[in-house]
Design a protein around this motif. Sequence first.
Motif, short mmCIF file in Angstrom:
data_model
loop_
_atom_site.label_atom_id
_atom_site.label_comp_id
_atom_site.label_asym_id
_atom_site.label_seq_id
_atom_site.Cartn_x
_atom_site.Cartn_y
_atom_site.Cartn_z
N ASP A 140 -11.78 -3.03 18.45
CA ASP A 140 -12.43 -3.31 19.77
C ASP A 140 -13.93 -3.47 19.25
N THR A 141 -14.50 -3.12 18.39
CA THR A 141 -15.84 -2.80 18.05
C THR A 141 -16.17 -3.67 16.54
N ILE A 142 -17.25 -3.85 16.43
CA ILE A 142 -17.55 -4.51 14.94
C ILE A 142 -17.54 -3.37 14.04
N GLU A 143 -18.22 -2.29 14.63
CA GLU A 143 -18.39 -1.00 13.66
C GLU A 143 -17.17 -0.29 13.22
N ASP A 144 -15.86 -0.48 14.14
CA ASP A 144 -14.75 0.01 13.86
C ASP A 144 -13.97 -0.83 13.07
N ALA A 145 -14.06 -1.99 13.15
CA ALA A 145 -13.49 -3.03 12.16
C ALA A 145 -14.02 -3.03 10.74
N PHE A 146 -15.34 -2.79 10.56
CA PHE A 146 -16.03 -2.51 9.33
C PHE A 146 -15.47 -1.11 8.60
N VAL A 147 -15.25 -0.14 9.49
CA VAL A 147 -14.92 1.33 8.80
C VAL A 147 -13.48 1.31 8.32
N TYR A 148 -12.68 0.35 9.35
CA TYR A 148 -11.31 0.32 9.04
C TYR A 148 -11.12 -0.42 7.79
N MET A 149 -11.87 -1.50 7.41
CA MET A 149 -11.98 -2.08 6.14
C MET A 149 -12.40 -1.21 4.96
N TYR A 150 -13.42 -0.49 5.41
CA TYR A 150 -13.71 0.55 4.29
C TYR A 150 -12.61 1.25 3.78
N PHE A 151 -11.84 1.98 4.72
CA PHE A 151 -10.82 2.73 4.29
C PHE A 151 -9.71 1.85 3.66
N LEU A 152 -9.29 0.90 4.01
CA LEU A 152 -8.26 0.04 3.36
C LEU A 152 -8.67 -0.52 2.19
N GLU A 153 -9.86 -0.96 2.13
CA GLU A 153 -10.57 -1.31 0.70
C GLU A 153 -10.43 -0.24 -0.34
N CYS A 154 -10.85 0.90 0.30
CA CYS A 154 -10.87 2.17 -0.49
C CYS A 154 -9.51 2.78 -1.33
N ALA A 155 -8.51 2.61 -0.18
CA ALA A 155 -7.16 2.76 -0.37
C ALA A 155 -6.78 2.11 -1.58
N CYS A 156 -7.09 0.99 -1.42
CA CYS A 156 -6.54 0.00 -2.65
C CYS A 156 -7.18 0.09 -3.82
N GLN A 157 -8.37 0.39 -4.03
CA GLN A 157 -9.04 0.79 -5.13
C GLN A 157 -8.38 1.94 -5.69
N ILE A 158 -8.27 3.12 -5.07
CA ILE A 158 -7.72 4.33 -5.31
C ILE A 158 -6.22 4.29 -6.16
N LEU A 161 0.77 -1.28 0.04
CA LEU A 161 0.10 0.11 0.23
C LEU A 161 0.82 1.17 0.21
N LEU A 162 0.43 2.36 -0.86
CA LEU A 162 1.24 3.30 -0.95
C LEU A 162 0.43 4.58 -0.38
N PRO A 163 1.26 5.72 -0.06
CA PRO A 163 0.63 6.73 0.42
C PRO A 163 0.27 7.61 -0.59
N LEU A 164 -0.80 7.19 -1.30
CA LEU A 164 -1.34 8.27 -2.50
C LEU A 164 -2.73 8.85 -2.09
N SER A 165 -3.35 8.60 -1.08
CA SER A 165 -4.60 9.20 -0.75
C SER A 165 -4.77 9.49 0.62
N GLN A 166 -5.74 10.30 0.82
CA GLN A 166 -6.09 10.89 2.38
C GLN A 166 -6.58 9.30 3.14
N GLN A 167 -7.40 8.50 2.39
CA GLN A 167 -7.85 7.20 2.76
C GLN A 167 -6.80 6.09 3.04
N SER A 168 -5.56 6.51 2.35
CA SER A 168 -4.52 5.37 2.67
C SER A 168 -3.83 5.84 3.95
N LEU A 169 -3.95 7.08 4.43
CA LEU A 169 -3.34 7.34 5.66
C LEU A 169 -3.76 6.59 6.98
N PHE A 170 -5.00 6.32 6.85
CA PHE A 170 -5.69 5.45 8.22
C PHE A 170 -5.05 4.25 8.24
N PRO A 171 -5.15 3.25 7.39
CA PRO A 171 -4.31 2.05 7.24
C PRO A 171 -2.76 2.08 7.48
#
Length: 251
Positions: free
Chosen positions: A178-196, A124-134
């Motif tokens: 620690d929560t289901i909702e956080d795990a989901f949103v973490y995946m949202y950012f990771l998947e989005c960063a990969c697509q970008i 994963l490369l630092p190409l987007s703001q979304q990538s910074l979270f993962p």
Amino acid sequence: MTSSVKQQVSEQEWQTRVDLAACYRAVAMFGWDDLVFTHISARVPGPEHHFLINPYGFMFEEITASSLVKIDLQGNKVMDSDYDINPAGFTIHSAVHEARDDAKCVLHLHTAAGIAVSASKQGLLPLSQQSLFPLSSLSYHDYEGVALNPDEKSRLVADLGETNFMILRNHGLLTCADTIEDAFVYMYFLECACQIQLKAQASGQELILIPSQILAGIQAQAKQVTRSAGGGLAWPGILRKLDRKNPGYEL
């Protein structure tokens, strides 16, 4: 069956079941599922190390709170269920749950974008703001074949360390939280960063990386950054969208 399962479990467990079933359906709604071949697990509230996971063979869009199977760290059912699980599919999850008390939810996917980036030597490369979270809390684990070997668990856990995002080389993506909702949103950012990243690389244009000092600053504040990713804020809206498109997960 719904009323039967609900009557047998605590209010806290039932809420976890509802949220986890919603998470499965949300993954399907966003198009991240891989037929029946990935898993999301969540720890049942309480002193026992018991977990909920999908009934093997169900599409993610079909999962309900009552159909989730309760198991121990060895993948054995600890509550009567009409359904079986995929023991091999729990290998990765059990390793993370056992090693990380804070990993109440472990989400593992095989998205095309995620696998494509996992197969890239640069990762994963630092190409987007979304990538910074993962990138603030990211680890890698080399491919060792289909996850059937218990010996791999110690190596995976060592590679994961204290991070919340993992890229499994030639395999897919993983988030834990620690929560289901956080795990989901973490995946949202990771998947989005990969697509970008894939779209940017496919453009053929020279790419601009986010400056190293910005990335270093975020990595130094990894826990604060990931905790502000907004799982609790975004989750109610995700549930409302799910209620419109695929209701019934709470059954």
